[in-house]
Design a protein around this motif. Structure first.
Motif, PDB file in Angstrom:
ATOM      1  N   GLU A 160       0.823  -1.199   0.000  1.00 55.10           N
ATOM      2  CA  GLU A 160       0.000   0.000   0.000  1.00 55.10           C
ATOM      3  C   GLU A 160       0.867   1.263   0.000  1.00 55.10           C
ATOM      4  O   GLU A 160       0.566   2.249  -0.681  1.00 55.10           O
ATOM      5  CB  GLU A 160      -0.930   0.005   1.213  1.00 55.10           C
ATOM      6  CG  GLU A 160      -2.051  -1.007   1.154  1.00 55.10           C
ATOM      7  CD  GLU A 160      -1.603  -2.405   1.589  1.00 55.10           C
ATOM      8  OE1 GLU A 160      -0.414  -2.553   1.968  1.00 55.10           O
ATOM      9  OE2 GLU A 160      -2.437  -3.332   1.542  1.00 55.10           O
ATOM     10  N   GLU A 163       2.196   1.821  -3.398  1.00 54.01           N
ATOM     11  CA  GLU A 163       1.166   2.395  -4.257  1.00 54.01           C
ATOM     12  C   GLU A 163       0.980   3.885  -3.956  1.00 54.01           C
ATOM     13  O   GLU A 163       0.750   4.694  -4.856  1.00 54.01           O
ATOM     14  CB  GLU A 163      -0.145   1.645  -4.062  1.00 54.01           C
ATOM     15  CG  GLU A 163      -1.331   2.184  -4.842  1.00 54.01           C
ATOM     16  CD  GLU A 163      -1.096   2.208  -6.347  1.00 54.01           C
ATOM     17  OE1 GLU A 163      -1.579   3.142  -7.015  1.00 54.01           O
ATOM     18  OE2 GLU A 163      -0.404   1.301  -6.863  1.00 54.01           O
ATOM     19  N   TRP A 164       1.079   4.228  -2.674  1.00 53.28           N
ATOM     20  CA  TRP A 164       0.960   5.645  -2.288  1.00 53.28           C
ATOM     21  C   TRP A 164       2.067   6.463  -2.962  1.00 53.28           C
ATOM     22  O   TRP A 164       1.809   7.531  -3.524  1.00 53.28           O
ATOM     23  CB  TRP A 164       1.057   5.771  -0.768  1.00 53.28           C
ATOM     24  CG  TRP A 164       0.699   7.138  -0.250  1.00 53.28           C
ATOM     25  CD1 TRP A 164      -0.503   7.537   0.222  1.00 53.28           C
ATOM     26  CD2 TRP A 164       1.574   8.286  -0.169  1.00 53.28           C
ATOM     27  NE1 TRP A 164      -0.456   8.863   0.589  1.00 53.28           N
ATOM     28  CE2 TRP A 164       0.820   9.358   0.350  1.00 53.28           C
ATOM     29  CE3 TRP A 164       2.902   8.514  -0.490  1.00 53.28           C
ATOM     30  CZ2 TRP A 164       1.348  10.610   0.566  1.00 53.28           C
ATOM     31  CZ3 TRP A 164       3.434   9.777  -0.285  1.00 53.28           C
ATOM     32  CH2 TRP A 164       2.658  10.820   0.238  1.00 53.28           C
ATOM     33  N   LYS A 166       3.746   5.658  -5.642  1.00 54.63           N
ATOM     34  CA  LYS A 166       3.506   5.659  -7.085  1.00 54.63           C
ATOM     35  C   LYS A 166       2.496   6.742  -7.459  1.00 54.63           C
ATOM     36  O   LYS A 166       2.660   7.461  -8.456  1.00 54.63           O
ATOM     37  CB  LYS A 166       2.999   4.280  -7.512  1.00 54.63           C
ATOM     38  CG  LYS A 166       2.761   4.144  -9.005  1.00 54.63           C
ATOM     39  CD  LYS A 166       2.253   2.742  -9.342  1.00 54.63           C
ATOM     40  CE  LYS A 166       1.934   2.620 -10.831  1.00 54.63           C
ATOM     41  NZ  LYS A 166       1.376   1.278 -11.160  1.00 54.63           N
ATOM     42  N   SER A 183      -3.364   6.035 -10.302  1.00 48.35           N
ATOM     43  CA  SER A 183      -4.250   4.958 -10.754  1.00 48.35           C
ATOM     44  C   SER A 183      -5.463   4.800  -9.840  1.00 48.35           C
ATOM     45  O   SER A 183      -5.447   5.210  -8.671  1.00 48.35           O
ATOM     46  CB  SER A 183      -3.476   3.642 -10.820  1.00 48.35           C
ATOM     47  OG  SER A 183      -2.967   3.309  -9.535  1.00 48.35           O
ATOM     48  N   LEU A 185      -7.833   2.860  -7.437  1.00 48.62           N
ATOM     49  CA  LEU A 185      -7.588   1.787  -6.470  1.00 48.62           C
ATOM     50  C   LEU A 185      -8.706   0.752  -6.513  1.00 48.62           C
ATOM     51  O   LEU A 185      -9.866   1.077  -6.805  1.00 48.62           O
ATOM     52  CB  LEU A 185      -7.494   2.374  -5.061  1.00 48.62           C
ATOM     53  CG  LEU A 185      -6.335   3.343  -4.795  1.00 48.62           C
ATOM     54  CD1 LEU A 185      -6.477   3.942  -3.399  1.00 48.62           C
ATOM     55  CD2 LEU A 185      -4.993   2.635  -4.922  1.00 48.62           C
ATOM     56  N   ARG A 197      -5.622   8.885  -1.826  1.00 50.11           N
ATOM     57  CA  ARG A 197      -5.661   8.865  -3.278  1.00 50.11           C
ATOM     58  C   ARG A 197      -6.612   9.932  -3.824  1.00 50.11           C
ATOM     59  O   ARG A 197      -6.346  10.562  -4.848  1.00 50.11           O
ATOM     60  CB  ARG A 197      -6.053   7.473  -3.775  1.00 50.11           C
ATOM     61  CG  ARG A 197      -6.127   7.299  -5.310  1.00 50.11           C
ATOM     62  CD  ARG A 197      -4.839   7.747  -6.021  1.00 50.11           C
ATOM     63  NE  ARG A 197      -3.616   7.254  -5.478  1.00 50.11           N
ATOM     64  CZ  ARG A 197      -3.033   6.092  -5.809  1.00 50.11           C
ATOM     65  NH1 ARG A 197      -3.593   5.314  -6.719  1.00 50.11           N
ATOM     66  NH2 ARG A 197      -1.902   5.735  -5.252  1.00 50.11           N
TER      67      ARG A 197
END
Length: 762
Positions: A160, A163-164, A166, A183, A185, A197
């Motif tokens: 996670e 992803e944060w 990214k 992107s 989620l 996000r």
């Protein structure tokens, strides 16, 4: 607005501004004696050493003076804030530190993917001529803080967190172009990541200038009671609205919406109150600059926690060409009214009356200073008495003393008191203040001796390109003192020079006999005495006064021994023709020889050096059209051509000791020396005439060689250079061609003919 560094600038206001460029050169170090637009040392000035408050200062530099004169000096924090604001420049090369911090933070979090670098700014138009700062330092530092906070809260959520990061990288990819979007989620993603996000997506839209989507995103966050970004979301909506005004047809309506969002945040005292207040001020400036200016003036009149930014914002308003009713609103602030009054030039008499009325109504020190500064030939008796009663301990004392002396009708009293004040304050105030007092003192000199004692002074500073004070940069010390004049370095540190006032008196006010007395009397510093002797000797030669020239030879030989044989040849000449030849050769031997003293800095190339920029011998007369000498005693051009200095039909007043007869005599001698053309042209014309009159004299070889070298390196105006209104000149119209032809026809095998094988029109 120039120099806005906080969130207010690029993130809040889409300020499309062309990238600034440096003005064209070349630039020379210019001597500034009395600072016309800003204090000599800003740090000392804001700390309370106001010296003399010039009413020619730009308004922003009068703000610290108002506080000091009002008895409310700037606090240490305010001083720091104004110094920082004053040193801000265009961000041509912003710091890379924020991006490096972000790169280190993501690496520390175990992210191995490469961080793609980007610029902070984005192109604003298709041609690429305009850019704006899109991503500011705070965005990167906020990302670093948030990542570390998420690591601490969710230490095991490695996928996670990756992803944060990214998603945040995608946000930053939009700083300088339209990049990637974070992107979408999956539904199974944790709530904290979904909430972050949403913020990242809205921020990416913001940087991409997709402002409707950005505004919707931030509004949705504001409506989410559980979002960690809820508190800041209204502020971000306001920023988005402000960006919309760059292309909105309903600008005032959009700004009003932003104002309504910002006011409760700014006045609520929360973590975003300071940034919201700064942004609110910018919005108010656009909606109602009159009201905003008065508000900023009142803030700055007392202790102000936002002094630096408020100073910048008020300066922005004061630089706008305000409508009369808007200016009236701005001047509801006592300080702003004072700033405008002090700097008034178009309606001088009205400004004086206004200042006098304000002083009578308030008896405040700032208005006393304003009224005395604007008084012309005499001052109101009560006003003058009030100025006289101000003690030496007051920050207003030197300014009021200057104007009392300026307005006094007793030259002897003014000279003596100025002398006392200078001695008392010379180590306690700025060089600019001392120089201004000395100018007043010179005006009241009763004898040539009194004048000469104070005719020289140390410049307050040297700057490059004195026409552009906004962006001036002091030259480093090593640019000075590379050439010699009379054995001393030119423009050395603390070297005394003649300012414009002294140069005018010496060049225009003193006849030849008085100039000789000034040289022989002594008392001038060695280098300046030599320069005055050189100028006086040159005049004597041009006016055919050999006995006067002979008196100056010993001083010139002491200063520059290599000149001795040329000077003695002139003194020992038996006939008038021989003396004419010797005089021409002696003048043309060294390019610093000219019939006047330089104003300001000395000749950069010293006594014997040739100037690449043709500051050799002297150029044609011209008009000096800068500000009044009492405030702008700086170098005018690269040399002084002897022209009258006139500002709005006011001739510079000569000192009291000069009689009308002496001035008229000096002017008659100047007219005898002056031609419409340059010194090179005059000397070349005389040399050609001498050679033609003595066709068999072998000395003509060297005379023509000297003359050709002089024309190659000096100013020349014959024929008029590239004048489209006149027929194209023929070769024989050019002095250089005439000398070239004479040299090669009469002395074809001479060293000079072999040295100079071509001639040039330009």
């Amino acid at each position: 607005m120039r120099s806005r560094r906080s969130l207010v600038a690029g993130l809040a206001l889409l300020a499309f501004a062309a990238i600034p460029g440096m003005p064209c050169g070349p630039f020379f170090p210019e001597a500034i004696f009395v600072m016309p637009h800003m204090p000599e040392n800003f740090e000392k000035y804001v700390s309370g050493q106001t010296g003399i408050v010039e009413n020619t200062y730009w308004k922003r530099y009068l703000v610290p003076a108002y506080r000091q004169l009002s008895g409310q000096p700037l606090t240490a924090e305010e001083q720091k804030a104004l110094i920082a604001a004053n040193t801000r420049k265009y961000e041509e090369a912003p710091s890379q530190e924020p991006k490096l911090e972000w790169a280190k933070a993501r690496a520390a979090a175990g992210i191995t993917t490469k961080f793609e670098d980007m610029n902070y700014s984005r192109i604003a138009d298709e041609r690429g001529w305009q850019v704006y700062r899109n991503c500011y330092d705070g965005a990167f530092y906020n990302a670093v803080r948030t990542l570390r906070a998420r690591q601490q809260s969710y230490p095991t959520a490695h996928p996670e967190l990756a992803e944060w990061v990214k998603g945040q990288d995608a946000v930053f990819s939009n700083c300088d172009k339209t990049g990637a979007m974070p992107s979408v989620l999956p539904d199974t993603a944790p709530l904290w990541l979904k909430q972050d996000r949403a913020y990242q997506v809205a921020a990416a839209h913001f940087y991409r200038m997709e402002l409707d989507a950005a505004g919707d995103g931030f509004r949705a966050i504001a409506a989410d009671s559980d979002s960690p970004w809820k508190a800041i979301a209204p502020y971000l909506v306001a920023r988005t609205l402000i960006r919309e005004t760059s292309s909105s047809q309903h600008k005032d309506e959009t700004l009003s919406q932003a104002r309504d969002l910002l006011e409760p945040i700014a006045h609520g005292g929360g973590p975003y109150a300071g940034d919201a207040e700064a942004l609110l001020t910018m919005v108010l400036i656009q909606l109602d600059p009159g009201k905003a200016g008065a508000m900023l003036g009142d803030r700055l009149s007392r202790i102000d926690s936002r002094a630096g930014q408020d100073w910048i914002d008020l300066n922005y308003i004061m630089q706008i060409d305000l409508e009369p009713e808007v200016e009236a609103d701005v001047r509801r602030s006592d300080m702003v009214d004072w700033l405008f009054t002090m700097e008034e030039t178009a309606h001088h008499a009205d400004a004086y009356q206004h200042a006098l009325e304000r002083w009578r109504g308030s008896h405040s020190t700032p208005w006393l200073v304003a009224a005395m500064s604007l008084a012309d030939t005499s001052a109101d008796k009560d006003l003058y008495a009030a100025a006289q009663a101000v003690p030496e301990s007051s920050p207003a004392y030197l300014t009021l003393a200057l104007h009392r002396l300026r307005l006094t009708r007793s030259p002897k009293e003014a000279y003596g008191e100025a002398d006392r004040i200078i001695l008392q304050f010379k180590n306690r105030t700025s060089q600019s203040a001392i120089n201004h007092l000395q100018q007043i003192q010179r005006t009241n000199a009763s004898t040539l001796h009194e004048f000469l004692q104070i005719s020289f002074t140390v410049p307050a500073l040297y700057i490059y390109d004195a026409t552009d004070f906004e962006e001036w940069t002091p030259p480093s010390p090593d640019v000075f003192g590379k050439s010699l004049m009379a054995g001393e370095r030119v423009n050395g540190k603390n070297a005394p020079r003649f300012d414009l006032q002294s140069a005018l008196v010496l060049n225009q006010g003193l006849p030849l006999t008085e100039l000789v007395e000034a040289v022989l009397r002594g008392g001038l510093p060695h280098q300046l005495r030599f320069e005055l002797a050189q100028a006086t000797w040159t005049r004597a030669v041009l006016l055919h006064q050999p006995s006067i020239a002979a008196k100056l030879t010993p001083i010139l030989v002491i200063g520059e021994p290599h000149w001795k044989p040329w000077l003695e040849a002139y003194n020992n000449a038996k006939t008038e023709d021989d003396r004419t030849l010797a005089g021409l050769m002696a003048i043309m031997r060294y390019p610093s020889t000219r019939p006047y003293v330089n104003t300001g800095g000395g000749r950069d190339d010293g006594f014997a050096g040739y100037s690449y920029y043709r500051d050799n011998w002297w150029c044609e007369p011209g008009n000096v059209e800068e500000g009044y000498w009492a405030f702008h005693g700086k170098t005018i051009g690269r040399n002084f051509s002897g022209s009258n200095y006139d500002n709005k039909n006011r001739l510079v007043p000569f000192p009291a000791f000069l009689t009308t007869a002496e001035i008229e005599h000096a002017n008659a001698q100047l007219h005898a020396i002056d031609t419409p053309n340059s010194g090179s042209d005059r000397l070349a014309t005389e040399a050609i005439a001498w050679v033609k009159a003595h066709p068999s004299d072998p000395r003509g070889e060297n005379l023509l060689g000297f003359t050709f070298r002089m024309l190659r390196n000096g100013c020349t105006t014959l024929p008029p250079w590239r004048d489209p209104s006149k027929p194209t000149p023929k070769d024989e119209d050019y002095l250089e061609y005439q000398v070239f032809q004479l040299l090669h026809s009469r002395y074809p095998n001479s060293a000079w003919a072999k040295r100079y094988t071509t001639w040039s029109r330009y």
